[in-house]
Enzyme design. Structure first.
Site, mmCIF file in Angstrom:
data_model
loop_
_atom_site.group_PDB
_atom_site.id
_atom_site.type_symbol
_atom_site.label_atom_id
_atom_site.label_comp_id
_atom_site.label_asym_id
_atom_site.label_seq_id
_atom_site.Cartn_x
_atom_site.Cartn_y
_atom_site.Cartn_z
ATOM 1 N N GLU A 161 65.911 -72.640 60.041
ATOM 2 C CA GLU A 161 65.549 -73.527 61.138
ATOM 3 C C GLU A 161 66.421 -74.777 61.125
ATOM 4 O O GLU A 161 66.544 -75.439 60.092
ATOM 5 C CB GLU A 161 64.072 -73.926 61.021
ATOM 6 C CG GLU A 161 63.586 -74.805 62.163
ATOM 7 C CD GLU A 161 62.127 -75.187 62.014
ATOM 8 O OE1 GLU A 161 61.304 -74.714 62.817
ATOM 9 O OE2 GLU A 161 61.816 -75.949 61.068
ATOM 10 N N TYR B 288 66.847 -77.541 69.402
ATOM 11 C CA TYR B 288 66.227 -76.741 68.329
ATOM 12 C C TYR B 288 66.939 -75.401 68.272
ATOM 13 O O TYR B 288 67.230 -74.795 69.313
ATOM 14 C CB TYR B 288 64.739 -76.519 68.610
ATOM 15 C CG TYR B 288 64.080 -75.561 67.625
ATOM 16 C CD1 TYR B 288 63.446 -76.057 66.487
ATOM 17 C CD2 TYR B 288 64.116 -74.194 67.818
ATOM 18 C CE1 TYR B 288 62.874 -75.197 65.570
ATOM 19 C CE2 TYR B 288 63.533 -73.325 66.901
ATOM 20 C CZ TYR B 288 62.925 -73.829 65.783
ATOM 21 O OH TYR B 288 62.364 -72.975 64.867
#
Length: 386
Positions: A197, A109
């Protein structure tokens, strides 16, 4: 403003951030050719909507042949995709992304947001890629790497290296990861993002590092600097009332309650919604007319509020500074008459020309309810519904 995954990847390519090869299509018949053109043994067919969790809702499929890609594209295009982020109403899928498949060794991530506590950009990274970052933060917060960025210095190699080392990746992947982090921050900064993101950021078995998914939130106040990005806006993905409000320079967000709120200023809007809830009511929206509102904007604000069938009363909460109370009162009276408003209207206004504003409401011979302060007005609007 949000943009689609395929659009986000177009932007990332400009900043030399590696993304998979992909072709976006809007009809089933183009899927087989797109899969052949990509040329990998497996392709991924991905629904394009402004929401995460698409795989959980059946919006992401692995195709082992061009024929499979055509079938899955036909299944996904036109479906109403329901995910944890869409709500029960779901979103209609009008486009799919056909993208290269790959052998994934590790999912990571990587995200950049504005940290409210430090008022600085914050880079977050984690080995727990593919999961919702909120779930990771709650269950295993130690897995989240956080580094704030001095906007004057930016992301230098030493900071990117520090983050990359903590992700426990191979030396070959490290060589790609360091410039990727630097370039991703440049994208975040130059595109005026409030959130960027990448989840998951994948390391493949042949040591490539690629952004498998990408989500952008772009600051609306900076869109005048990004004419090309404005062209990415997909009005079908936005609430029709929010789109309508934006055309009149009104900030509107629909909520689930039954009390329509008209305010001037985001801070006052938040306080208004809080005090309605404390008084036992539920706000139906956030509607900020801003400091420079005129009678036409107020009328359009009323029209948007009343277009929500759930609205059973309207609470007008205004602090008269740039927007004078007398201008507000005239706009409210005019709008209420033109639109033949039937629901109760509770008004609380303080500030410039307040007495004149109250007199305009009183002399209108309309049944406005005037609150003596925010608390009193909130209690009155809740009582008016009951």
């Amino acid at each position: 403003m949000k943009i689609h995954e395929y659009q986000a990847k177009e932007v990332l390519r400009k900043y030399k951030v590696p993304v998979p090869n992909g072709i976006v299509i809007d009809n089933k018949s183009s899927a087989a050719k797109a899969a052949k053109d990509i040329g990998t043994p497996v392709t991924v067919v991905k629904a394009q909507i402004h929401a995460g969790g698409r795989g959980k809702g059946g919006g992401v499929k692995l195709a082992k042949s061009p024929k499979d890609a055509e079938k899955f594209a036909g299944d996904i295009l036109g479906m109403t995709l329901v995910t944890p982020q869409t709500g029960p109403e779901g979103r209609l899928v009008k486009k799919v992304l056909i993208e290269e498949g790959m052998e994934i060794a590790k999912e990571l991530y990587l995200g950049i947001v504005i940290d409210r506590e430090s008022s600085l950009p914050l880079i977050m990274a984690s080995e727990a890629g593919g999961m919702e970052i909120e779930e990771v933060a709650e269950a295993t917060p130690e897995k989240i790497i956080k580094e704030t960025v001095d906007p004057i210095i930016g992301v230098k190699p030493y900071l990117a290296r520090k983050i990359a080392f903590k992700l426990n990746i191979s030396p070959e992947a490290m060589k790609v990861m360091i410039p990727l982090i630097i370039n991703l921050y440049e994208c975040f900064k130059k595109e005026d993002c409030s959130m960027l993101e990448i989840n998951p950021l994948v390391v493949t078995k042949d040591h490539r590092v690629l952004c498998l998914d990408a989500k952008f939130d772009i600051d609306d106040n900076a869109l005048h600097r990004h004419k090309d990005t404005v062209a990415y806006r997909d009005l079908d993905e936005e609430d029709p009332m929010e789109v309508d409000a934006s055309s009149f320079k009104l900030n509107y967000i629909k909520l689930e309650g039954n009390i329509g709120c008209m305010v001037n200023g985001a801070g006052l809007a938040m306080a208004t919604m809080d005090i309605i809830k404390l008084s036992g009511g539920q706000p139906a929206n956030f509607l900020d007319v801003g400091g420079g509102a005129n009678e036409e904007m107020i009328e359009n604000g009323f029209r948007i509020l009343l277009s929500d069938p759930n609205v059973k009363a309207i609470f007008i909460n205004i602090f008269g500074g740039i927007l004078r109370c007398d201008i507000l009162a005239r706009g409210v009276v005019s709008a209420a008459k033109k639109l033949n408003v039937k629901v109760p209207i509770v008004v609380r206004m303080e500030g410039t020309n307040m007495e004149e504003g109250h007199e305009i409401l009183k002399s209108s011979q309309m049944n406005f309810i005037v609150g003596d302060g925010m608390k009193d007005a909130a209690q009155k609007v809740v009582k008016a519904i009951q």
